[in-house]
Motif scaffolding. Structure first.
Motif, mmCIF file in Angstrom:
data_model
loop_
_atom_site.group_PDB
_atom_site.id
_atom_site.type_symbol
_atom_site.label_atom_id
_atom_site.label_comp_id
_atom_site.label_asym_id
_atom_site.label_seq_id
_atom_site.Cartn_x
_atom_site.Cartn_y
_atom_site.Cartn_z
ATOM 1 N N VAL A 222 -37.790 33.840 33.837
ATOM 2 C CA VAL A 222 -37.687 35.240 33.342
ATOM 3 C C VAL A 222 -36.955 35.985 34.347
ATOM 4 O O VAL A 222 -36.027 36.960 33.664
ATOM 5 C CB VAL A 222 -39.311 35.787 33.193
ATOM 6 N N GLU A 223 -37.460 36.083 35.494
ATOM 7 C CA GLU A 223 -36.650 37.012 36.590
ATOM 8 C C GLU A 223 -34.824 36.814 36.156
ATOM 9 O O GLU A 223 -34.292 37.617 36.419
ATOM 10 C CB GLU A 223 -36.991 36.545 37.881
ATOM 11 N N HIS A 224 -34.578 35.194 36.443
ATOM 12 C CA HIS A 224 -32.974 35.030 36.224
ATOM 13 C C HIS A 224 -32.606 35.757 35.096
ATOM 14 O O HIS A 224 -31.307 36.393 34.918
ATOM 15 C CB HIS A 224 -32.919 33.515 35.952
ATOM 16 N N ARG A 225 -33.316 35.739 33.987
ATOM 17 C CA ARG A 225 -33.039 36.158 32.653
ATOM 18 C C ARG A 225 -32.762 37.826 32.414
ATOM 19 O O ARG A 225 -31.995 38.305 32.019
ATOM 20 C CB ARG A 225 -33.618 35.715 31.599
ATOM 21 N N LEU A 226 -33.844 38.280 33.229
ATOM 22 C CA LEU A 226 -34.026 39.640 33.517
ATOM 23 C C LEU A 226 -32.712 40.209 34.133
ATOM 24 O O LEU A 226 -32.125 41.267 33.754
ATOM 25 C CB LEU A 226 -35.233 40.089 34.315
ATOM 26 N N GLU A 227 -32.135 39.618 35.228
ATOM 27 C CA GLU A 227 -31.027 40.027 36.013
ATOM 28 C C GLU A 227 -29.825 39.918 35.041
ATOM 29 O O GLU A 227 -28.846 40.782 35.006
ATOM 30 C CB GLU A 227 -30.721 39.033 37.145
ATOM 31 N N ARG A 228 -29.598 38.739 34.110
ATOM 32 C CA ARG A 228 -28.600 38.516 33.386
ATOM 33 C C ARG A 228 -28.481 39.531 32.079
ATOM 34 O O ARG A 228 -27.628 39.778 31.536
ATOM 35 C CB ARG A 228 -28.492 36.958 32.852
ATOM 36 N N LEU A 229 -29.714 39.671 31.502
ATOM 37 C CA LEU A 229 -29.871 40.394 30.236
ATOM 38 C C LEU A 229 -30.489 41.750 30.397
ATOM 39 O O LEU A 229 -31.019 42.340 29.560
ATOM 40 C CB LEU A 229 -30.693 39.563 29.303
ATOM 41 N N ALA A 230 -30.369 42.304 31.592
ATOM 42 C CA ALA A 230 -30.652 43.730 31.644
ATOM 43 C C ALA A 230 -30.392 44.706 30.631
ATOM 44 O O ALA A 230 -31.033 45.550 30.216
ATOM 45 C CB ALA A 230 -30.300 44.219 32.970
ATOM 46 N N ASP A 231 -29.120 44.689 30.015
ATOM 47 C CA ASP A 231 -28.584 45.499 28.861
ATOM 48 C C ASP A 231 -28.756 44.949 27.736
ATOM 49 O O ASP A 231 -28.420 45.588 26.759
ATOM 50 C CB ASP A 231 -27.073 45.776 29.267
ATOM 51 N N ALA A 232 -29.385 43.691 27.497
ATOM 52 C CA ALA A 232 -29.594 43.284 26.329
ATOM 53 C C ALA A 232 -31.094 43.002 26.125
ATOM 54 O O ALA A 232 -31.934 41.819 26.078
ATOM 55 C CB ALA A 232 -29.036 41.907 26.190
ATOM 56 N N ARG A 233 -31.710 44.222 25.693
ATOM 57 C CA ARG A 233 -33.306 44.301 25.737
ATOM 58 C C ARG A 233 -33.901 43.138 24.894
ATOM 59 O O ARG A 233 -34.905 42.721 25.083
ATOM 60 C CB ARG A 233 -33.566 45.621 25.392
ATOM 61 N N THR A 234 -33.414 43.394 23.711
ATOM 62 C CA THR A 234 -34.135 42.293 22.613
ATOM 63 C C THR A 234 -34.058 40.904 23.033
ATOM 64 O O THR A 234 -34.856 40.052 22.538
ATOM 65 C CB THR A 234 -33.383 42.492 21.245
ATOM 66 N N SER A 235 -32.685 40.549 23.453
ATOM 67 C CA SER A 235 -32.537 39.000 23.784
ATOM 68 C C SER A 235 -33.449 38.830 25.156
ATOM 69 O O SER A 235 -33.961 37.624 24.954
ATOM 70 C CB SER A 235 -30.919 39.140 24.301
ATOM 71 N N PHE A 236 -33.672 39.504 25.930
ATOM 72 C CA PHE A 236 -34.592 39.389 27.117
ATOM 73 C C PHE A 236 -35.935 39.116 26.470
ATOM 74 O O PHE A 236 -36.719 38.202 26.775
ATOM 75 C CB PHE A 236 -34.396 40.480 28.094
ATOM 76 N N ARG A 237 -36.228 40.108 25.749
ATOM 77 C CA ARG A 237 -37.783 40.242 25.228
ATOM 78 C C ARG A 237 -37.974 38.936 24.405
ATOM 79 O O ARG A 237 -39.155 38.341 24.319
ATOM 80 C CB ARG A 237 -38.008 41.474 24.338
ATOM 81 N N ALA A 238 -37.077 38.636 23.602
ATOM 82 C CA ALA A 238 -37.448 37.378 22.617
ATOM 83 C C ALA A 238 -37.365 36.220 23.486
ATOM 84 O O ALA A 238 -38.405 35.145 23.270
ATOM 85 C CB ALA A 238 -36.142 37.193 21.624
ATOM 86 N N ALA A 257 -40.751 37.739 16.239
ATOM 87 C CA ALA A 257 -40.594 38.711 15.961
ATOM 88 C C ALA A 257 -41.660 39.863 15.793
ATOM 89 O O ALA A 257 -41.661 41.011 16.135
ATOM 90 C CB ALA A 257 -39.719 38.833 14.474
ATOM 91 N N ARG A 258 -42.871 39.075 15.562
ATOM 92 C CA ARG A 258 -44.107 39.809 15.735
ATOM 93 C C ARG A 258 -44.608 40.300 17.026
ATOM 94 O O ARG A 258 -44.873 41.478 17.164
ATOM 95 C CB ARG A 258 -45.290 39.123 15.014
ATOM 96 N N SER A 259 -44.139 39.460 18.047
ATOM 97 C CA SER A 259 -44.561 39.769 19.319
ATOM 98 C C SER A 259 -43.583 40.842 19.785
ATOM 99 O O SER A 259 -43.966 42.039 20.429
ATOM 100 C CB SER A 259 -44.413 38.901 20.405
ATOM 101 N N VAL A 260 -42.361 40.859 19.441
ATOM 102 C CA VAL A 260 -41.266 41.844 19.786
ATOM 103 C C VAL A 260 -41.659 43.271 19.031
ATOM 104 O O VAL A 260 -41.135 44.453 19.747
ATOM 105 C CB VAL A 260 -39.756 41.558 19.600
#
Length: 339
Positions: A222-238, A257-260
């Motif tokens: 999750v941390e790695h993806r947070l760094e890479r997808l910081a500007d892609a909020r939906t992609s990170f959340r999904a 989708a329900r969780s997001v």
């Protein structure tokens, strides 16, 4: 693109809060009935509750128990706050401040009602609740949030750190004993924000973390993806939802989708706008988790197959050859040889 969902709290957090209220004399069925909510929602693993709903639960609990200092009980907070959920998201920080910053960034990104902001200074650092200044929210909820944040700092640091001061938005009550016992520091009321003032020197101390569990591996990804997808909020959340759920079985696009907090069609639309798709996210998450799992020599390949949401080892083997060019066992040997 539709509006982002309002801040919410996870099922796990709310369930812990409900158990705390039950310990004080109000049963869950009565609590939810008086709050006008369906208690069956607690049984849905990925359900989330809006900030307004959490406010209703707090109001009912305080009214029915008659305990107006319910949010200031250290013993209750230690027993019922899910510190494990928080510390899993703080695994990578070398200092307490680093850990808090990572946790705060994560909560803000997923729009969690427990989010807080950090305002560091040379000698003092403010930890401010993002949703603690709402005048319509019961004061007990903000008080409990501040107390939980303080206890989290103490748990991670493994020291009884004391705040320099604590500020509340409500008026000063006649009896301050419960506040003094909870925080052991100067108290300020009628302030614009609900926040803790912590000594910077204490937050700068190194902390130790246990990163051996599978949950820690999840948080590393999750941390790695947070760094890479910081500007892609939906992609990170999904992708974060996929990471958390995959060991229980492959989550569907509708589940995520329900969780997001958006319709299924809207989720895919937002992912496309960020250059992603649900199928691509699922495959990417599986690949990255496989890399982490195969790096843990104690995990049998059959168990990794299940953790990645497959039933047949052949499916894992085929994916491994597509991702890494070799079988899972060969890739594990490659990792060991390179370590």
């Amino acid at each position: 693109m539709g509006a982002m969902p309002s801040a919410s709290s996870s099922n796990i957090w709310v369930a812990s809060m409900v158990r705390m209220f039950a310990s004080q004399g109000i049963e869950p069925d009565e609590l939810f009935e008086l709050a006008g909510m369906d208690i069956a929602r607690l049984k849905r693993p990925h359900e989330r509750f809006t900030s307004r709903e959490v406010n209703r639960l707090w109001r009912v609990a305080v009214h029915r128990t008659g305990k107006f200092n319910l949010g200031l009980d250290r013993a209750l907070a230690r027993r019922y706050v899910r510190f494990d959920m928080a510390t899993q998201s703080m695994w990578n920080g070398s200092t307490l401040l680093d850990s808090l910053e990572g946790f705060a960034k994560y909560l803000t990104l997923i729009n969690d009602a427990g989010a807080f902001a950090i305002y560091p200074g040379h000698t003092h650092c403010w930890l401010q609740l993002s949703h603690g200044g709402n005048p319509r929210a019961p004061r007990q909820r903000a008080e409990f949030g501040l107390l939980a944040l303080l206890l989290l700092c103490q748990k991670v640091a493994q020291e009884p750190i004391r705040p320099v001061a604590v500020e509340f938005t409500g008026a000063e009550p006649e009896d301050l004993h419960a506040y003094r016992m909870a925080f052991h520091c100067p108290l300020r009321f009628g302030q614009p924000f609900a926040r803790l003032c912590m000594p910077t020197a204490e937050l700068a101390k190194p902390v130790m973390h246990n990163t051996d569990s599978l949950f820690a591996l999840h948080d590393k990804l999750v941390e790695h993806r947070l760094e890479r997808l910081a500007d892609a909020r939906t992609s990170f959340r999904a992708s974060e939802e996929i990471i958390r759920r995959l060991h229980l079985g492959v989550p569907t696009r509708a589940d995520v989708a329900r969780s997001v907090g958006v319709p299924e069609v809207e989720l895919e639309k937002r992912l496309r706008a960020e250059g992603q798709s649900f199928a691509q996210l699922l495959d990417d998450v599986r690949r990255e988790l496989a890399q982490h799992y195969l790096g843990v020599g104690s995990l049998p390949l059959a168990q990794i197959t299940g953790l990645l949401g497959w039933e047949a080892p052949a499916d894992f083997s085929a994916a491994s050859k597509r991702w890494f060019g070799v079988s899972p066992l060969q890739y594990r040997r490659r990792l060991v040889a390179g370590s």
